[in-house]
Design a protein around this motif. Structure first.
Motif, mmCIF file in Angstrom:
data_model
loop_
_atom_site.group_PDB
_atom_site.id
_atom_site.type_symbol
_atom_site.label_atom_id
_atom_site.label_comp_id
_atom_site.label_asym_id
_atom_site.label_seq_id
_atom_site.Cartn_x
_atom_site.Cartn_y
_atom_site.Cartn_z
ATOM 1 N N THR A 115 0.860 -1.187 0.000
ATOM 2 C CA THR A 115 0.000 0.000 0.000
ATOM 3 C C THR A 115 0.894 1.233 0.000
ATOM 4 O OG1 THR A 115 -0.050 0.145 2.410
ATOM 5 C CG2 THR A 115 -1.811 -1.109 1.369
ATOM 6 N N SER A 118 -1.118 2.437 4.535
ATOM 7 C CA SER A 118 -2.248 1.611 5.019
ATOM 8 C C SER A 118 -3.292 2.464 5.748
ATOM 9 C CB SER A 118 -1.748 0.479 5.916
ATOM 10 O OG SER A 118 -0.917 0.981 6.941
ATOM 11 N N THR A 121 -5.838 3.497 3.317
ATOM 12 C CA THR A 121 -6.309 2.407 2.451
ATOM 13 C C THR A 121 -7.557 1.781 3.072
ATOM 14 O OG1 THR A 121 -4.044 1.977 1.763
ATOM 15 C CG2 THR A 121 -5.614 0.203 1.409
ATOM 16 N N PHE A 149 -7.899 1.171 8.527
ATOM 17 C CA PHE A 149 -6.753 0.738 9.346
ATOM 18 C C PHE A 149 -6.231 1.920 10.163
ATOM 19 C CE2 PHE A 149 -7.212 -1.903 5.666
ATOM 20 C CZ PHE A 149 -7.123 -3.185 6.202
ATOM 21 N N ASP A 168 -6.523 2.115 -2.451
ATOM 22 C CA ASP A 168 -5.320 2.724 -1.878
ATOM 23 C C ASP A 168 -5.277 4.193 -2.309
ATOM 24 O OD1 ASP A 168 -2.730 3.469 -1.270
ATOM 25 O OD2 ASP A 168 -1.794 1.694 -2.137
ATOM 26 N N ASN A 189 -3.452 -6.393 9.591
ATOM 27 C CA ASN A 189 -2.309 -5.462 9.610
ATOM 28 C C ASN A 189 -1.848 -5.394 11.067
ATOM 29 O OD1 ASN A 189 -0.925 -2.840 10.152
ATOM 30 N ND2 ASN A 189 -1.137 -2.645 7.938
ATOM 31 N N TYR A 206 4.481 -1.444 8.588
ATOM 32 C CA TYR A 206 3.031 -1.685 8.652
ATOM 33 C C TYR A 206 2.260 -0.636 7.862
ATOM 34 C CZ TYR A 206 2.634 2.160 11.967
ATOM 35 O OH TYR A 206 2.663 3.403 12.547
ATOM 36 N N ARG A 207 2.883 0.494 7.567
ATOM 37 C CA ARG A 207 2.199 1.516 6.771
ATOM 38 C C ARG A 207 2.235 1.177 5.274
ATOM 39 N NH1 ARG A 207 1.007 6.222 10.028
ATOM 40 N NH2 ARG A 207 0.094 7.129 8.148
ATOM 41 N N LEU A 210 -0.679 -4.578 3.728
ATOM 42 C CA LEU A 210 -1.775 -5.196 4.466
ATOM 43 C C LEU A 210 -2.049 -6.551 3.830
ATOM 44 C CD1 LEU A 210 -4.665 -4.947 2.740
ATOM 45 C CD2 LEU A 210 -4.460 -2.596 3.482
#
Ligand SMILES: O=P(O)(O)OC[C@H]1O[C@@H](O)[C@H](O)[C@@H](O)[C@@H]1O
Length: 214
Positions: A115, A118, A121, A149, A168, A189, A206-207, A210
């Protein structure tokens, strides 16, 4: 489109934090046994590679039972993953029971998608579906609108054969995930705190990812 962690570890016996791990013959944790089954940490054989009539690359991968799999799960099996790469990516997982006894399995293809961000998104297609929320000790909840998220998200949507869209906003890209033979979808996530506990994820990745799993 498929995401690979900068901290992914490529070692036989370990899962790779990337791509599409194959969770089989069980999904999730089973006490005393490897999480997500027996085949995502093992080497598969490449059984064929070819171009089909429309120019798509078709890879045939396989794995069967051995002493290690039988030490956790006594059944004989042959598993085949057909990967077709063209304008779309298609994965088809087929289980062959090569033993005399029937067996039951659960399985998942937890696809890691890139992404732009995230937090910007959404996952669409699950509105109104019930899910088990692993972050709330498997509490039964109902989805309202798109999945967003903002914190750790780990949900098993049950009784859904619907397609999902990953929308996204940061890149302006929409990915469509379609499925057959699956009545559940998992959305995951780890977000920041859980990511810090995972040696095979780099800081703030994590950004950039996902998982939508079928
Ligand atoms: O760290 P693992 O074993 O690769 O699992 C990653 C995640 O996989 C997801 O499929 C699960 O829903 C999560 O609960 C889990 O944390």
């Amino acid at each position: 489109m498929l995401w690979v962690s900068k901290a992914a570890v490529y070692e036989s016996g370990k899962g790779v934090r990337a791509g599409v791990p194959v969770c089989w013959p069980w999904f999730g944790a089973v006490p005393g046994k490897p999480a997500h089954g027996l085949v995502r940490t093992r080497l598969w054989q490449l059984r064929g590679a070819a171009l089909d009539a429309s120019g798509q690359v078709v890879l045939r991968l396989g794995i069967c039972d051995d002493d290690v799999t039988r030490s956790f799960w006594e059944h004989a099996f042959e598993l085949e993953l057909l990967v077709t790469v063209g304008r779309t990516l298609t994965l088809a997982l087929t289980t062959h029971n090569t033993g005399a006894e029937a067996f039951e399995i659960t399985q998942a293809l937890p696809s890691y998608f890139c992404t732009g961000d995230s937090a910007q998104t959404t996952v669409q297609g699950l509105d109104g579906c019930h899910y088990l929320d692993k972050v709330q000790d498997f509490a039964l909840c109902q989805q309202s609108g798109a999945v967003t998220f903002q914190s750790e998200t780990d949900r098993i949507y049950t009784d859904t054969t619907a397609n999902s869209l990953i929308v996204d906003a940061a890149t302006g890209r929409t990915l469509r995930i379609t499925k057959q033979g699956s009545a559940s979808t998992v959305v995951w996530n780890p977000w920041s705190d859980k990511e810090k506990t995972m040696a095979d994820m780099a800081c703030s990745e994590y950004r950039q990812m996902l998982c939508v799993e079928t």
